[in-house]
Design a protein around this motif. Sequence first.
Motif, short mmCIF file in Angstrom:
data_model
loop_
_atom_site.label_atom_id
_atom_site.label_comp_id
_atom_site.label_asym_id
_atom_site.label_seq_id
_atom_site.Cartn_x
_atom_site.Cartn_y
_atom_site.Cartn_z
N ASN A 170 0.83 -1.21 0.00
CA ASN A 170 0.00 0.00 0.00
C ASN A 170 0.85 1.25 0.00
N SER A 171 1.94 1.22 0.77
CA SER A 171 2.83 2.39 0.82
C SER A 171 3.51 2.60 -0.52
N THR A 172 3.83 1.51 -1.21
CA THR A 172 4.45 1.62 -2.54
C THR A 172 3.49 2.26 -3.53
N LEU A 173 2.23 1.86 -3.48
CA LEU A 173 1.22 2.45 -4.37
C LEU A 173 0.99 3.92 -4.04
N ARG A 174 0.97 4.25 -2.76
CA ARG A 174 0.77 5.65 -2.37
C ARG A 174 1.90 6.53 -2.86
N ILE A 175 3.12 6.02 -2.76
CA ILE A 175 4.27 6.78 -3.24
C ILE A 175 4.19 6.96 -4.75
N LEU A 200 11.57 2.53 3.74
CA LEU A 200 11.25 1.59 2.67
C LEU A 200 12.51 0.96 2.11
N SER A 201 12.39 -0.29 1.70
CA SER A 201 13.54 -0.97 1.10
C SER A 201 13.81 -0.40 -0.29
N ARG A 202 15.00 -0.66 -0.79
CA ARG A 202 15.36 -0.17 -2.13
C ARG A 202 14.45 -0.79 -3.19
N ILE A 203 14.09 -2.04 -2.97
CA ILE A 203 13.20 -2.71 -3.94
C ILE A 203 11.85 -2.00 -4.00
N ASN A 204 11.31 -1.63 -2.84
CA ASN A 204 10.02 -0.94 -2.83
C ASN A 204 10.11 0.44 -3.46
N ILE A 205 11.24 1.12 -3.24
CA ILE A 205 11.42 2.44 -3.84
C ILE A 205 11.46 2.33 -5.36
N VAL A 206 12.25 1.39 -5.87
CA VAL A 206 12.35 1.21 -7.32
C VAL A 206 11.01 0.77 -7.90
N LEU A 261 17.38 -4.17 -10.06
CA LEU A 261 17.26 -4.37 -8.62
C LEU A 261 18.56 -4.93 -8.04
N ILE A 262 19.18 -5.85 -8.75
CA ILE A 262 20.46 -6.41 -8.30
C ILE A 262 21.52 -5.31 -8.23
N ILE A 263 21.55 -4.46 -9.25
CA ILE A 263 22.55 -3.38 -9.30
C ILE A 263 22.35 -2.41 -8.15
N ILE A 264 21.13 -1.92 -7.95
CA ILE A 264 20.90 -0.91 -6.91
C ILE A 264 21.11 -1.48 -5.52
N ASN A 265 20.85 -2.76 -5.33
CA ASN A 265 21.07 -3.37 -4.02
C ASN A 265 22.54 -3.57 -3.70
N LYS A 266 23.37 -3.63 -4.74
CA LYS A 266 24.79 -3.82 -4.53
C LYS A 266 25.58 -2.51 -4.57
N ARG A 267 24.94 -1.44 -5.06
CA ARG A 267 25.64 -0.16 -5.14
C ARG A 267 25.66 0.54 -3.79
N GLU A 268 26.75 1.23 -3.54
CA GLU A 268 26.83 2.06 -2.33
C GLU A 268 26.38 3.47 -2.69
#
Length: 244
Positions: A2-7, A88-94, A236-243
């Motif tokens: 729900n938070s992902t949809l609201r964003i 929120l997790s990076r996955i949810n943001i993306v 998703l793999i890239i953003i999760n591994k990037r600093e």
Amino acid sequence: MNSTLRISILEVKQLFKRYGIWSSLFIAVLYTITIYLKRPMYPSPSDLDTYYNYFGDISYYIILIMPSFIMSREFSLKTSRIIFTGSLSRINIVLSKLLSLILIGCIVGTIHRLLANLLWVWEHNKFTLNNLTHDIFTNLTNYLLISFFVSSLSFIIGFITFSQIATIVSIISMFSFESMIRGIILIKLDSTTKLALWIKENPLALVYKGMQYNNLSISNNICLALTGLVLFLVSLIIINKREI
């Protein structure tokens, strides 16, 4: 979820408060109407797609560039650290960014189809609901899948470069050079071979085909959906591994 949809919805609302999206849509509408007014002074063929590709000349670039403004600007404005290190997790943001881009694509696609239908209806004086809404759901499907594919590809470039300008230049260059290279290769190939068919209907070419002619087949849609999914998972793999 729900938070992902609201964003996502909030992102779309914020975008439509900006001058850029409205000016782009206005240019696309004005461009289409201008060509319509300069048409020969006799009714066009009885095809509701007669004026479809004109709006696509502009909306094509709107769909290509929009993901860079939605995602890559966070890195250019240095707000990415706040966004990607929040609750929120990076996955949810993306995912929220992707959903907002798909929603924007559907809005642009609806305007595209309705305008093309309206001009034909006006010219032929055949005001019926069926004519006005002709092929609108097919068009929405095309724009949804095209937005999904282009956004996923843009995410990969954006997450690698962390630059809005680099993402825009890369995307525009990829699609521009693809069409030129495809044309050169197809001249030298037998058009009946499987290789020629694949080159002719590769995902980048399908984006242009769908937005210009609205004639994507089921296999074309599956190709865009699967390719977009693979690219999205890679992003998703890239953003999760990037600093950040």
